[in-house]
Design a protein around this motif. Structure first.
Motif, PDB file in Angstrom:
ATOM      1  N   LEU A 195       9.639  -0.234  35.647  1.00 14.73           N
ATOM      2  CA  LEU A 195       9.446   1.011  36.386  1.00 14.73           C
ATOM      3  C   LEU A 195      10.254   2.152  35.786  1.00 14.73           C
ATOM      4  CD1 LEU A 195       9.467  -0.172  40.123  1.00 14.73           C
ATOM      5  CD2 LEU A 195       7.503   0.584  38.770  1.00 14.73           C
ATOM      6  N   LEU A 196      11.359   1.831  35.128  1.00 15.85           N
ATOM      7  CA  LEU A 196      12.179   2.883  34.537  1.00 15.85           C
ATOM      8  C   LEU A 196      11.442   3.646  33.450  1.00 15.85           C
ATOM      9  CD1 LEU A 196      15.639   1.102  34.208  1.00 15.85           C
ATOM     10  CD2 LEU A 196      14.792   2.527  36.060  1.00 15.85           C
ATOM     11  N   ASP A 197      10.465   3.001  32.828  1.00 15.73           N
ATOM     12  CA  ASP A 197       9.731   3.661  31.758  1.00 15.73           C
ATOM     13  C   ASP A 197       8.837   4.790  32.279  1.00 15.73           C
ATOM     14  OD1 ASP A 197      10.843   1.935  29.894  1.00 15.73           O
ATOM     15  OD2 ASP A 197       9.270   0.433  30.193  1.00 15.73           O
ATOM     16  N   LEU A 198       8.585   4.813  33.584  1.00 16.24           N
ATOM     17  CA  LEU A 198       7.733   5.860  34.146  1.00 16.24           C
ATOM     18  C   LEU A 198       8.434   7.212  34.184  1.00 16.24           C
ATOM     19  CD1 LEU A 198       6.293   3.976  37.263  1.00 16.24           C
ATOM     20  CD2 LEU A 198       5.127   4.383  35.084  1.00 16.24           C
ATOM     21  N   PHE A 199       9.725   7.202  34.395  1.00 17.64           N
ATOM     22  CA  PHE A 199      10.405   8.453  34.725  1.00 17.64           C
ATOM     23  C   PHE A 199      10.589   9.413  33.559  1.00 17.64           C
ATOM     24  CE2 PHE A 199      11.801   5.285  37.909  1.00 17.64           C
ATOM     25  CZ  PHE A 199      11.108   5.818  38.973  1.00 17.64           C
ATOM     26  N   PRO A 200      10.930   8.957  32.348  1.00 21.11           N
ATOM     27  CA  PRO A 200      11.040   9.925  31.256  1.00 21.11           C
ATOM     28  C   PRO A 200       9.735  10.638  30.947  1.00 21.11           C
ATOM     29  CG  PRO A 200      12.119   7.871  30.678  1.00 21.11           C
ATOM     30  CD  PRO A 200      11.348   7.616  31.933  1.00 21.11           C
ATOM     31  N   GLU A 201       8.603  10.021  31.289  1.00 18.75           N
ATOM     32  CA  GLU A 201       7.311  10.621  30.991  1.00 18.75           C
ATOM     33  C   GLU A 201       6.986  11.799  31.894  1.00 18.75           C
ATOM     34  OE1 GLU A 201       4.443   7.531  31.255  1.00 18.75           O
ATOM     35  OE2 GLU A 201       5.348   6.300  29.690  1.00 18.75           O
ATOM     36  N   VAL A 202       7.613  11.859  33.065  1.00 15.99           N
ATOM     37  CA  VAL A 202       7.262  12.895  34.034  1.00 15.99           C
ATOM     38  C   VAL A 202       8.416  13.851  34.321  1.00 15.99           C
ATOM     39  CG1 VAL A 202       5.527  11.460  35.143  1.00 15.99           C
ATOM     40  CG2 VAL A 202       7.883  11.394  35.979  1.00 15.99           C
ATOM     41  N   MET A 203       9.526  13.664  33.626  1.00 12.17           N
ATOM     42  CA  MET A 203      10.701  14.486  33.913  1.00 12.17           C
ATOM     43  C   MET A 203      11.285  15.052  32.634  1.00 12.17           C
ATOM     44  SD  MET A 203      12.532  12.098  36.737  1.00 12.17           S
ATOM     45  CE  MET A 203      13.656  13.406  37.136  1.00 12.17           C
ATOM     46  N   ARG A 204      11.874  16.223  32.751  1.00 12.35           N
ATOM     47  CA  ARG A 204      12.562  16.830  31.612  1.00 12.35           C
ATOM     48  C   ARG A 204      13.938  16.212  31.413  1.00 12.35           C
ATOM     49  NH1 ARG A 204      10.688  20.964  34.617  1.00 12.35           N
ATOM     50  NH2 ARG A 204      12.786  21.455  35.368  1.00 12.35           N
ATOM     51  N   MET A 205      14.558  15.765  32.515  1.00  9.09           N
ATOM     52  CA  MET A 205      15.906  15.209  32.443  1.00  9.09           C
ATOM     53  C   MET A 205      15.885  13.872  31.713  1.00  9.09           C
ATOM     54  SD  MET A 205      18.592  14.776  35.597  1.00  9.09           S
ATOM     55  CE  MET A 205      18.646  16.552  35.881  1.00  9.09           C
ATOM     56  N   ARG A 206      16.814  13.703  30.786  1.00  6.98           N
ATOM     57  CA  ARG A 206      16.852  12.458  30.029  1.00  6.98           C
ATOM     58  C   ARG A 206      17.190  11.276  30.926  1.00  6.98           C
ATOM     59  NH1 ARG A 206      21.269  13.688  25.782  1.00  6.98           N
ATOM     60  NH2 ARG A 206      22.233  14.372  27.719  1.00  6.98           N
ATOM     61  N   LEU A 207      16.708  10.120  30.555  1.00  4.98           N
ATOM     62  CA  LEU A 207      16.905   8.930  31.375  1.00  4.98           C
ATOM     63  C   LEU A 207      18.378   8.619  31.571  1.00  4.98           C
ATOM     64  CD1 LEU A 207      15.639   6.578  32.896  1.00  4.98           C
ATOM     65  CD2 LEU A 207      15.582   5.298  30.764  1.00  4.98           C
ATOM     66  N   ARG A 208      19.202   8.873  30.550  1.00  7.66           N
ATOM     67  CA  ARG A 208      20.613   8.532  30.708  1.00  7.66           C
ATOM     68  C   ARG A 208      21.322   9.479  31.668  1.00  7.66           C
ATOM     69  NH1 ARG A 208      19.951   9.598  25.388  1.00  7.66           N
ATOM     70  NH2 ARG A 208      20.579  11.632  24.593  1.00  7.66           N
ATOM     71  N   SER A 209      20.646  10.561  32.064  1.00  4.84           N
ATOM     72  CA  SER A 209      21.209  11.430  33.095  1.00  4.84           C
ATOM     73  C   SER A 209      20.819  10.968  34.495  1.00  4.84           C
ATOM     74  CB  SER A 209      20.765  12.880  32.874  1.00  4.84           C
ATOM     75  OG  SER A 209      21.339  13.392  31.698  1.00  4.84           O
ATOM     76  N   ILE A 210      20.018   9.920  34.561  1.00  3.64           N
ATOM     77  CA  ILE A 210      19.718   9.290  35.844  1.00  3.64           C
ATOM     78  C   ILE A 210      20.720   8.149  35.997  1.00  3.64           C
ATOM     79  CG2 ILE A 210      17.970   8.174  37.280  1.00  3.64           C
ATOM     80  CD1 ILE A 210      15.837   9.441  35.573  1.00  3.64           C
ATOM     81  N   VAL A 211      21.770   8.385  36.750  1.00 10.76           N
ATOM     82  CA  VAL A 211      22.912   7.475  36.730  1.00 10.76           C
ATOM     83  C   VAL A 211      22.782   6.396  37.787  1.00 10.76           C
ATOM     84  CG1 VAL A 211      24.453   9.214  35.799  1.00 10.76           C
ATOM     85  CG2 VAL A 211      24.225   8.993  38.264  1.00 10.76           C
ATOM     86  N   ALA A 212      23.421   5.263  37.499  1.00  9.80           N
ATOM     87  CA  ALA A 212      23.544   4.168  38.466  1.00  9.80           C
ATOM     88  C   ALA A 212      22.192   3.702  38.984  1.00  9.80           C
ATOM     89  CB  ALA A 212      24.454   4.562  39.630  1.00  9.80           C
ATOM     90  N   ILE A 213      21.268   3.469  38.079  1.00 11.01           N
ATOM     91  CA  ILE A 213      19.966   2.934  38.473  1.00 11.01           C
ATOM     92  C   ILE A 213      20.139   1.451  38.773  1.00 11.01           C
ATOM     93  CG2 ILE A 213      17.591   2.566  37.751  1.00 11.01           C
ATOM     94  CD1 ILE A 213      17.867   4.939  35.910  1.00 11.01           C
ATOM     95  N   GLN A 214      19.840   1.057  39.973  1.00  9.42           N
ATOM     96  CA  GLN A 214      20.149  -0.298  40.421  1.00  9.42           C
ATOM     97  C   GLN A 214      18.978  -1.238  40.193  1.00  9.42           C
ATOM     98  OE1 GLN A 214      21.450  -0.552  44.468  1.00  9.42           O
ATOM     99  NE2 GLN A 214      21.182  -2.746  44.544  1.00  9.42           N
ATOM    100  N   LEU A 215      19.190  -2.218  39.329  1.00 11.02           N
ATOM    101  CA  LEU A 215      18.252  -3.321  39.186  1.00 11.02           C
ATOM    102  C   LEU A 215      18.804  -4.492  39.989  1.00 11.02           C
ATOM    103  CD1 LEU A 215      17.541  -2.956  35.384  1.00 11.02           C
ATOM    104  CD2 LEU A 215      16.122  -2.156  37.269  1.00 11.02           C
TER     105      LEU A 215
END
Length: 221
Positions: A195-215
């Motif tokens: 699911l994490l692969d979905l977010f960089p495609e729709v957002m300008r913010m880089r994935l590493r700026s999405i902090v503490a993503i809980q798996l």
């Protein structure tokens, strides 16, 4: 190290290429231990605060005054450790969020998260996590940004929508909070890594700026 320098240090970490795990701190001595062990960041979670200050579970009993004062003690003891704190829902509406930012910034904190969860949670059969509307969440993010005095203070928009309302609503919320100008996003409840692969495609913010993503049992930056 003054608070502004700690905030710049936090921003440098956020902009970097590495995935860091913050030290979980809850009082002055734990913060000093984390700093001495070489942790580059510390995190003061809301659930931990409730346990340490009240001896109670995380059911939104703690007050802003209690939380901010404990954060102040932590920052005063570990002056070289940038601190990220969980400010829950901002202790109220958008006006409450503004007061929260002011108090937590004055405590010396480097970054805080504001979430779109309705707190306190309802109890009883069928009760679970409930979210504010996107519009209210946007109002809170704007209030947080407007209230900070130091522009290096990091404002993080947080949502648990992925496990409550699904992927599409999560994307809508993340895009709305990003558009407000938050510095990072905090996504909780991702159960499968793809699911994490979905977010960089729709957002300008880089994935590493999405902090503490809980798996389930691991983290990915």
């Amino acid at each position: 190290m003054p608070p502004s320098e700690r905030r710049q240090k936090f921003r440098a970490v956020l902009a970097g290429e590495r995935c860091l795990h913050p030290g979980s701190v809850f009082d002055p001595i734990s913060a000093r231990i984390a700093q001495d062990l070489g942790f580059e960041l510390g995190m003061f979670a809301g659930s931990v605060a409730s346990l340490v200050i009240l001896g109670s579970p995380d059911i939104a009993l703690i007050t802003l005054t209690e939380f901010a004062e404990q954060a102040r003690r932590i920052c005063r003891a570990a002056t070289g450790l940038p601190l990220l704190v969980d400010a829950d829902h901002g202790y109220g509406n958008a006006l409450g969020v503004m007061r929260t930012v002011q108090e937590i910034e004055a405590a010396g904190v480097s970054a805080l998260t504001i979430e779109d969860t309705l707190l306190p949670q309802a109890h009883g059969e069928g009760a679970g996590i409930r979210l504010t509307s996107i519009e209210e969440g946007v109002g809170k993010m704007k209030g947080a940004l407007a209230a900070r005095q130091d522009p290096s203070m990091v404002i993080v928009g947080r949502t648990s929508a992925i496990s409550v309302t699904g992927v599409n609503d999560t994307i809508d919320r993340l895009q709305a909070y990003e558009a407000c100008g938050v510095d990072a996003l905090f996504l909780v409840g991702v159960a499968v890594e793809h699911l994490l692969d979905l977010f960089p495609e729709v957002m300008r913010m880089r994935l590493r700026s999405i902090v503490a993503i809980q798996l389930r049992r691991s983290y990915r930056c």
